[in-house]
Design a protein around this motif. Structure first.
Motif, mmCIF file in Angstrom:
data_model
loop_
_atom_site.group_PDB
_atom_site.id
_atom_site.type_symbol
_atom_site.label_atom_id
_atom_site.label_comp_id
_atom_site.label_asym_id
_atom_site.label_seq_id
_atom_site.Cartn_x
_atom_site.Cartn_y
_atom_site.Cartn_z
ATOM 1 N N THR A 108 58.188 34.338 30.561
ATOM 2 C CA THR A 108 57.182 35.437 30.507
ATOM 3 C C THR A 108 55.884 34.906 30.672
ATOM 4 O O THR A 108 55.665 33.505 30.222
ATOM 5 C CB THR A 108 57.791 36.376 29.556
ATOM 6 N N THR A 109 54.982 35.694 30.888
ATOM 7 C CA THR A 109 53.490 35.368 30.984
ATOM 8 C C THR A 109 53.140 35.106 29.618
ATOM 9 O O THR A 109 53.480 35.763 28.536
ATOM 10 C CB THR A 109 52.711 36.487 31.447
ATOM 11 N N LEU A 110 52.419 33.834 29.183
ATOM 12 C CA LEU A 110 51.724 33.661 27.918
ATOM 13 C C LEU A 110 50.334 34.015 27.751
ATOM 14 O O LEU A 110 49.640 33.895 28.861
ATOM 15 C CB LEU A 110 51.923 31.860 27.801
ATOM 16 N N SER A 111 49.821 34.522 26.641
ATOM 17 C CA SER A 111 48.422 34.645 26.522
ATOM 18 C C SER A 111 47.741 33.259 26.079
ATOM 19 O O SER A 111 46.673 33.212 26.328
ATOM 20 C CB SER A 111 48.425 35.777 25.254
ATOM 21 N N ASN A 112 48.648 32.544 25.686
ATOM 22 C CA ASN A 112 48.016 30.962 25.406
ATOM 23 C C ASN A 112 48.957 29.932 25.364
ATOM 24 O O ASN A 112 50.398 30.372 25.183
ATOM 25 C CB ASN A 112 47.152 31.032 24.080
ATOM 26 N N ILE A 113 48.836 28.890 25.560
ATOM 27 C CA ILE A 113 49.522 27.577 25.180
ATOM 28 C C ILE A 113 48.903 26.606 24.362
ATOM 29 O O ILE A 113 47.765 26.216 24.558
ATOM 30 C CB ILE A 113 50.010 26.999 26.537
ATOM 31 N N GLN A 114 49.673 25.985 23.346
ATOM 32 C CA GLN A 114 49.172 24.913 22.806
ATOM 33 C C GLN A 114 49.990 23.678 22.506
ATOM 34 O O GLN A 114 51.286 23.800 23.130
ATOM 35 C CB GLN A 114 49.110 25.404 21.113
ATOM 36 N N TRP A 115 49.633 22.559 22.551
ATOM 37 C CA TRP A 115 50.265 21.240 22.567
ATOM 38 C C TRP A 115 50.227 20.483 21.263
ATOM 39 O O TRP A 115 48.965 20.584 20.664
ATOM 40 C CB TRP A 115 49.863 20.349 23.661
ATOM 41 N N TYR A 116 51.070 20.333 20.617
ATOM 42 C CA TYR A 116 51.315 19.428 19.276
ATOM 43 C C TYR A 116 51.857 18.001 19.553
ATOM 44 O O TYR A 116 52.472 17.939 20.325
ATOM 45 C CB TYR A 116 51.896 20.102 18.223
ATOM 46 N N LYS A 117 51.292 17.007 18.584
ATOM 47 C CA LYS A 117 51.976 15.688 18.633
ATOM 48 C C LYS A 117 52.707 15.393 17.314
ATOM 49 O O LYS A 117 52.101 15.715 16.361
ATOM 50 C CB LYS A 117 51.064 14.570 18.900
ATOM 51 N N GLN A 118 53.820 15.081 17.452
ATOM 52 C CA GLN A 118 54.649 14.453 16.290
ATOM 53 C C GLN A 118 54.865 13.110 16.215
ATOM 54 O O GLN A 118 55.717 12.828 16.830
ATOM 55 C CB GLN A 118 55.771 15.390 15.938
ATOM 56 N N ARG A 119 54.334 12.312 15.331
ATOM 57 C CA ARG A 119 54.670 10.838 15.259
ATOM 58 C C ARG A 119 56.007 11.036 14.542
ATOM 59 O O ARG A 119 56.469 11.589 13.566
ATOM 60 C CB ARG A 119 53.331 10.290 14.775
ATOM 61 N N PRO A 120 56.871 9.601 14.868
ATOM 62 C CA PRO A 120 58.116 9.595 14.087
ATOM 63 C C PRO A 120 57.996 9.636 12.729
ATOM 64 O O PRO A 120 57.077 8.760 12.103
ATOM 65 C CB PRO A 120 58.403 8.070 14.744
ATOM 66 N N GLY A 121 58.941 10.351 12.063
ATOM 67 C CA GLY A 121 58.820 10.754 10.596
ATOM 68 C C GLY A 121 57.318 11.289 10.011
ATOM 69 O O GLY A 121 57.101 11.511 9.152
ATOM 70 N N GLY A 122 56.817 12.035 10.846
ATOM 71 C CA GLY A 122 55.377 12.731 10.502
ATOM 72 C C GLY A 122 55.559 14.142 10.982
ATOM 73 O O GLY A 122 56.756 14.547 11.278
ATOM 74 N N HIS A 123 54.471 14.818 11.025
ATOM 75 C CA HIS A 123 54.325 16.493 11.067
ATOM 76 C C HIS A 123 53.798 16.534 12.488
ATOM 77 O O HIS A 123 52.975 15.765 12.780
ATOM 78 C CB HIS A 123 53.858 16.910 9.899
ATOM 79 N N PRO A 124 53.960 17.869 12.937
ATOM 80 C CA PRO A 124 53.120 18.246 14.175
ATOM 81 C C PRO A 124 51.646 18.302 13.817
ATOM 82 O O PRO A 124 51.429 18.918 12.863
ATOM 83 C CB PRO A 124 54.001 19.635 14.585
ATOM 84 N N VAL A 125 50.915 17.866 14.661
ATOM 85 C CA VAL A 125 49.699 17.856 14.801
ATOM 86 C C VAL A 125 48.934 18.530 15.935
ATOM 87 O O VAL A 125 49.311 18.134 17.118
ATOM 88 C CB VAL A 125 48.904 16.583 14.476
ATOM 89 N N PHE A 126 48.117 19.302 16.042
ATOM 90 C CA PHE A 126 47.665 20.231 16.991
ATOM 91 C C PHE A 126 46.738 19.332 17.920
ATOM 92 O O PHE A 126 45.991 18.372 17.323
ATOM 93 C CB PHE A 126 46.618 21.187 16.344
ATOM 94 N N LEU A 127 46.907 19.404 19.155
ATOM 95 C CA LEU A 127 46.069 18.617 20.302
ATOM 96 C C LEU A 127 45.233 19.777 20.925
ATOM 97 O O LEU A 127 44.000 19.290 20.870
ATOM 98 C CB LEU A 127 47.117 17.897 21.187
ATOM 99 N N ILE A 128 45.713 20.609 21.430
ATOM 100 C CA ILE A 128 44.859 21.488 22.183
ATOM 101 C C ILE A 128 45.158 22.848 22.503
ATOM 102 O O ILE A 128 46.619 23.141 22.168
ATOM 103 C CB ILE A 128 44.552 21.026 23.615
ATOM 104 N N GLN A 129 44.289 24.044 22.626
ATOM 105 C CA GLN A 129 45.247 25.342 23.136
ATOM 106 C C GLN A 129 44.358 25.524 24.471
ATOM 107 O O GLN A 129 42.940 25.485 24.654
ATOM 108 C CB GLN A 129 44.339 26.144 22.131
#
Lengths: 114, 114
Positions: free
Chosen positions: A27-48
């Protein structure tokens, strides 16, 4: 229910090659975000991204939001070993699905061979 | 650097034990989340909170419970741990009440139940 599909699940590239991961919503999204998670790490916000057709760049990373606001892509030019990790897209439904919370894709795991 | 902290980082316990995973943030964010993530896999929302005295169940059913007595604190409790609870638990917070804002993740608590 609301789903965000992400492909490919895995991508193995040689250092210096380009990489793209794709995200598609039912369905249509109001926004999209991207995250990066390094091996053994936690997700980190990249962009919206919030606007139809929006394109944003961060150094070697290019993010796009589709015209219909149902798909998005992340493209990395000339990958480096520091790009290794799992890239997640996440979107918020335009119709209030998932109680307005972000819906995450399953992620694309990128490995880079030196 | 995000000011959101999780303890313990690693926990190995026996079946039937009660455990509490702590999560604290100093950013004054009202909205907080708990995600469950198996290694290298997708993120599943199990609990979230809009603020003090607010707790909601997420998309994935979980036997864990949460509480929100203070804005900065959002602990997760398992009354009787089982091997099926073995996973990584990620706490997150956001300034936005909707899904439109960046999520700040803690470093995660890796739980192993023997």
């Amino acid at each position: 229910g609301q789903q965000v599909m992400q492909i490919p699940q895995y991508q193995h590239v040689q250092e210096g090659e380009d990489f793209t991961t794709y995200c598609n919503s039912s369905t249509t999204l109001s926004n999209i975000q991207w995250y990066k998670q390094r091996p053994g790490g936690h997700p980190v916000f990249l962009i919206q991204l919030v606007k139809s057709g929006e394109v944003k760049k961060q150094k070697r990373l290019t993010f796009q939001f589709g015209e219909a606001k149902k798909n998005s892509s992340l493209h990395i030019t000339a990958t480096q070993t520091t790009d290794v990790g799992t890239y997640f897209c996440a979107g918020t439904s335009d119709y209030g699905g998932s109680q307005g919370n972000l819906i995450f894709g399953k992620g694309t795991k990128l490995s880079v061979k030196p | 650097e995000a000011d959101i902290y999780q303890t313990p980082r690693y926990l190995v316990i026996g079946t039937g034990k009660k455990i509490t995973l702590e999560c604290s943030q100093t950013m004054g964010h009202d909205k907080m989340y708990w995600y469950q993530q198996d290694p290298g896999m997708e993120l599943h929302l199990i609990h979230y909170s809009y603020g003090v005295n607010s707790t909601e169940k997420g998309d994935l059913s979980s036997e864990s419970t949460v509480s929100r007595i203070r804005t900065e604190h959002f602990p997760l409790t398992l009354e009787s741990a089982r091997p099926s609870h073995t996973s990584q638990y990620l706490c997150a917070s956001s300034e936005s009440m909707s899904g439109a804002g960046e999520l700040f993740f803690g470093e995660g608590s890796r739980l192993t139940v023997l």
